[in-house]
Scaffold this active site. Sequence first.
Site, PDB file in Angstrom:
ATOM      1  N   ASP A  33      86.292  50.992  37.107  1.00 58.01           N
ATOM      2  CA  ASP A  33      87.369  51.842  36.587  1.00 58.01           C
ATOM      3  C   ASP A  33      88.172  51.045  35.558  1.00 58.01           C
ATOM      4  OD1 ASP A  33      89.126  54.505  37.939  1.00 58.01           O
ATOM      5  OD2 ASP A  33      90.025  53.230  36.410  1.00 58.01           O
ATOM      6  N   PHE A  81      82.706  59.744  37.991  1.00 55.83           N
ATOM      7  CA  PHE A  81      83.985  60.462  37.973  1.00 55.83           C
ATOM      8  C   PHE A  81      84.803  60.077  36.742  1.00 55.83           C
ATOM      9  CE2 PHE A  81      83.021  60.151  42.499  1.00 55.83           C
ATOM     10  CZ  PHE A  81      83.393  61.381  43.004  1.00 55.83           C
ATOM     11  N   SER A  85      91.026  63.375  31.856  1.00 58.47           N
ATOM     12  CA  SER A  85      90.906  64.596  32.652  1.00 58.47           C
ATOM     13  C   SER A  85      92.018  65.627  32.436  1.00 58.47           C
ATOM     14  CB  SER A  85      90.861  64.219  34.140  1.00 58.47           C
ATOM     15  OG  SER A  85      92.121  63.722  34.556  1.00 58.47           O
ATOM     16  N   THR A 124      83.086  70.141  35.738  1.00 59.43           N
ATOM     17  CA  THR A 124      84.195  71.053  36.016  1.00 59.43           C
ATOM     18  C   THR A 124      83.831  72.506  35.708  1.00 59.43           C
ATOM     19  OG1 THR A 124      86.364  71.699  35.142  1.00 59.43           O
ATOM     20  CG2 THR A 124      85.027  70.369  33.704  1.00 59.43           C
ATOM     21  N   ASP A 125      84.503  73.427  36.368  1.00 63.78           N
ATOM     22  CA  ASP A 125      84.295  74.848  36.044  1.00 63.78           C
ATOM     23  C   ASP A 125      84.782  75.187  34.642  1.00 63.78           C
ATOM     24  OD1 ASP A 125      87.045  74.632  36.557  1.00 63.78           O
ATOM     25  OD2 ASP A 125      87.098  76.208  38.086  1.00 63.78           O
ATOM     26  N   GLU A 126      85.589  74.293  34.051  1.00 69.81           N
ATOM     27  CA  GLU A 126      86.149  74.607  32.728  1.00 69.81           C
ATOM     28  C   GLU A 126      85.083  74.650  31.637  1.00 69.81           C
ATOM     29  OE1 GLU A 126      89.953  72.942  31.755  1.00 69.81           O
ATOM     30  OE2 GLU A 126      90.389  72.527  33.854  1.00 69.81           O
ATOM     31  N   TYR A 149      89.097  69.013  26.157  1.00 67.87           N
ATOM     32  CA  TYR A 149      88.655  68.436  27.435  1.00 67.87           C
ATOM     33  C   TYR A 149      87.377  69.116  27.909  1.00 67.87           C
ATOM     34  CZ  TYR A 149      88.299  68.108  32.545  1.00 67.87           C
ATOM     35  OH  TYR A 149      87.822  67.968  33.825  1.00 67.87           O
ATOM     36  N   SER A 152      84.347  68.358  25.825  1.00 69.28           N
ATOM     37  CA  SER A 152      83.788  67.009  26.033  1.00 69.28           C
ATOM     38  C   SER A 152      83.001  66.966  27.342  1.00 69.28           C
ATOM     39  CB  SER A 152      84.898  65.950  26.011  1.00 69.28           C
ATOM     40  OG  SER A 152      85.734  66.075  27.143  1.00 69.28           O
ATOM     41  N   LYS A 153      83.476  67.663  28.363  1.00 63.28           N
ATOM     42  CA  LYS A 153      82.741  67.684  29.639  1.00 63.28           C
ATOM     43  C   LYS A 153      81.436  68.475  29.490  1.00 63.28           C
ATOM     44  CE  LYS A 153      83.946  66.239  33.160  1.00 63.28           C
ATOM     45  NZ  LYS A 153      83.773  64.886  33.762  1.00 63.28           N
ATOM     46  N   ASN A 178      89.491  73.670  40.503  1.00 65.94           N
ATOM     47  CA  ASN A 178      90.667  72.784  40.525  1.00 65.94           C
ATOM     48  C   ASN A 178      90.837  72.117  41.883  1.00 65.94           C
ATOM     49  OD1 ASN A 178      91.343  73.869  37.991  1.00 65.94           O
ATOM     50  ND2 ASN A 178      93.524  73.729  38.501  1.00 65.94           N
ATOM     51  N   ASP A 271     103.577  78.795  26.304  1.00 71.30           N
ATOM     52  CA  ASP A 271     102.241  78.690  26.885  1.00 71.30           C
ATOM     53  C   ASP A 271     101.437  77.559  26.247  1.00 71.30           C
ATOM     54  OD1 ASP A 271     100.272  79.352  28.631  1.00 71.30           O
ATOM     55  OD2 ASP A 271      99.869  81.343  27.801  1.00 71.30           O
ATOM     56  N   ARG A 272     100.510  77.012  27.025  1.00 72.07           N
ATOM     57  CA  ARG A 272      99.548  76.011  26.535  1.00 72.07           C
ATOM     58  C   ARG A 272      98.649  76.670  25.486  1.00 72.07           C
ATOM     59  NH1 ARG A 272      95.782  73.972  31.269  1.00 72.07           N
ATOM     60  NH2 ARG A 272      97.036  72.080  31.349  1.00 72.07           N
ATOM     61  N   GLY A 274      95.515  77.949  23.709  1.00 70.34           N
ATOM     62  CA  GLY A 274      94.182  78.316  24.208  1.00 70.34           C
ATOM     63  C   GLY A 274      94.082  78.349  25.719  1.00 70.34           C
TER      64      GLY A 274
HETATM   65  P1  NAD Z   1      91.774  61.204  37.091  1.00 66.48           P
HETATM   66  O1  NAD Z   1      92.322  61.358  35.714  1.00 66.48           O
HETATM   67  O2  NAD Z   1      92.710  61.209  38.260  1.00 66.48           O
HETATM   68  O3  NAD Z   1      90.923  59.859  37.189  1.00 66.48           O
HETATM   69  C1  NAD Z   1      90.075  59.428  36.168  1.00 66.48           C
HETATM   70  C2  NAD Z   1      89.765  57.961  36.425  1.00 66.48           C
HETATM   71  O4  NAD Z   1      88.832  57.519  35.413  1.00 66.48           O
HETATM   72  C3  NAD Z   1      90.985  57.042  36.318  1.00 66.48           C
HETATM   73  O5  NAD Z   1      91.010  56.154  37.418  1.00 66.48           O
HETATM   74  C4  NAD Z   1      90.768  56.282  35.012  1.00 66.48           C
HETATM   75  O6  NAD Z   1      91.323  54.977  35.025  1.00 66.48           O
HETATM   76  C5  NAD Z   1      89.263  56.242  34.931  1.00 66.48           C
HETATM   77  N1  NAD Z   1      88.758  56.101  33.547  1.00 66.48           N
HETATM   78  C6  NAD Z   1      89.138  56.796  32.448  1.00 66.48           C
HETATM   79  N2  NAD Z   1      88.455  56.371  31.369  1.00 66.48           N
HETATM   80  C7  NAD Z   1      87.614  55.391  31.795  1.00 66.48           C
HETATM   81  C8  NAD Z   1      86.632  54.578  31.167  1.00 66.48           C
HETATM   82  N3  NAD Z   1      86.389  54.689  29.854  1.00 66.48           N
HETATM   83  N4  NAD Z   1      85.943  53.690  31.908  1.00 66.48           N
HETATM   84  C9  NAD Z   1      86.196  53.562  33.238  1.00 66.48           C
HETATM   85  N5  NAD Z   1      87.109  54.300  33.898  1.00 66.48           N
HETATM   86  C10 NAD Z   1      87.814  55.208  33.186  1.00 66.48           C
HETATM   87  O7  NAD Z   1      90.681  62.361  37.233  1.00 66.48           O
HETATM   88  P2  NAD Z   1      90.263  63.237  38.506  1.00 66.48           P
HETATM   89  O8  NAD Z   1      91.141  64.413  38.582  1.00 66.48           O
HETATM   90  O9  NAD Z   1      90.080  62.368  39.664  1.00 66.48           O
HETATM   91  O10 NAD Z   1      88.842  63.751  37.999  1.00 66.48           O
HETATM   92  C11 NAD Z   1      87.673  62.988  38.238  1.00 66.48           C
HETATM   93  C12 NAD Z   1      86.496  63.705  37.633  1.00 66.48           C
HETATM   94  O11 NAD Z   1      86.379  65.015  38.187  1.00 66.48           O
HETATM   95  C13 NAD Z   1      86.603  63.900  36.127  1.00 66.48           C
HETATM   96  O12 NAD Z   1      85.331  63.671  35.556  1.00 66.48           O
HETATM   97  C14 NAD Z   1      87.019  65.345  35.967  1.00 66.48           C
HETATM   98  O13 NAD Z   1      86.536  65.882  34.756  1.00 66.48           O
HETATM   99  C15 NAD Z   1      86.356  65.983  37.157  1.00 66.48           C
HETATM  100  N6  NAD Z   1      87.017  67.183  37.695  1.00 66.48           N
HETATM  101  C16 NAD Z   1      88.326  67.135  38.074  1.00 66.48           C
HETATM  102  C17 NAD Z   1      88.912  68.276  38.618  1.00 66.48           C
HETATM  103  C18 NAD Z   1      90.340  68.264  39.109  1.00 66.48           C
HETATM  104  O14 NAD Z   1      90.858  69.310  39.492  1.00 66.48           O
HETATM  105  N7  NAD Z   1      91.030  67.135  39.145  1.00 66.48           N
HETATM  106  C19 NAD Z   1      88.185  69.458  38.741  1.00 66.48           C
HETATM  107  C20 NAD Z   1      86.846  69.461  38.341  1.00 66.48           C
HETATM  108  C21 NAD Z   1      86.284  68.321  37.828  1.00 66.48           C
END
Ligand code: NAD
Length: 325
Positions: A33, A81, A85, A124-126, A149, A152-153, A178, A271-272, A274
């Site tokens: 990380d 992960f 995000s 993600t569902d997005e 976002y 990119s996903k 979510n 509003d945000r 989009g």
């Molecule tokens: P988060 O933002 O809490 O955590 C992301 C982590 O990635 C952080 O610890 C950050 O330090 C690390 N990180 C970022 N860039 C990095 C890099 N270049 N190299 C190494 N580490 C890096 O995110 P989250 O909410 O825990 O989401 C985790 C994953 O799940 C993401 O891929 C997100 O797209 C996906 N996701 C999240 C949700 C949600 O509701 N939170 C829903 C669906 C999918």
Amino acid sequence: MNLLVTGGAGFIGSNFVRFQRQNYPEDLVVNLDQLTYAGNMQNLADLRKDKQHIFVRGNIGNRELVAYLIEQYHIDAIVNFAAESHVDRSIKHPAIFYETNVKGTLALLSEAKRRHLKFLQISTDEVYGSLDQRGYFTEDSKLQPNSPYAASKASADLSVRAFYETYKVDVNITRSSNNYGPYQFPEKLIPLMVTHGLTGKQLPIYGDGENIRDWLYVEDNCRAIDLVLRKGKPGEIYNVGGHNERSNNAIVHAIIDQLDLSEDRIEYVKDRLGHDQRYALDSTKINRNLGWQPTTPFDTGLRNTVNWYTTHRTWWQPLLDKEKL
Ligand code: NAD
């Protein structure tokens, strides 16, 4: 199994690392990380003395480092992960989202290919875009991402697919709705409302507050991810939905009720850009093929979450102050 978990100091990643360590004491978890603003060693404080959890600070885009870790620790599978995000940040600064979420994923995929590893992408569902009032996204729905976002996903998901089709890398993708639960960074809806509620601030809701999200307790998602990791069919995508559709208004009112706050604390803000109207997932596939279903009722999950934030102020107050949330 020896796992390379990336982004394991973030919200879902740290919950997943803990889930792995509790359920598979023999397994090794190497946690890579970069500790961006969203990564936090406090999320892993209880694992500090655990010899089967190895934390490495570094970027997923650093292929030499990734290759070294795979070799050094005899890694069998990568669970990715790591990502930028937060949708609002992607609207303001999209470039880093493509750097990490697209190029970073490509670096990991390339190493998975080279070393014949299993690769699980957390998506993600997005990526499916927005729904009106009715219907659900299945794994075959079109990818129509609306925010930088989500785009990119979706791009990363397409690369994962291509590595399966072209090189037969053993990949899976989970697309969840979510998540909510302990250790979520306080910029996201539920922790933002709870922490603002606890500090006397206004509770800002975008637009009319009628946008709908499907909420999934993070532990239920960790179970789904684990099942896909160990039993997923190569090349398959699995939707992971919470079956808890709630408008933002409903979420904020539930939090207000639990914290016993006045409704005057709500503030409707511009509003945000989009802003997607509704996300909802059809999770029939993971239910039928892997026997998964969410087990945490929303009321229970929300109560646990609000209680966790209420009792962990030392965790979130510095984040609120530093990020001026
Ligand atoms: P988060 O933002 O809490 O955590 C992301 C982590 O990635 C952080 O610890 C950050 O330090 C690390 N990180 C970022 N860039 C990095 C890099 N270049 N190299 C190494 N580490 C890096 O995110 P989250 O909410 O825990 O989401 C985790 C994953 O799940 C993401 O891929 C997100 O797209 C996906 N996701 C999240 C949700 C949600 O509701 N939170 C829903 C669906 C999918």
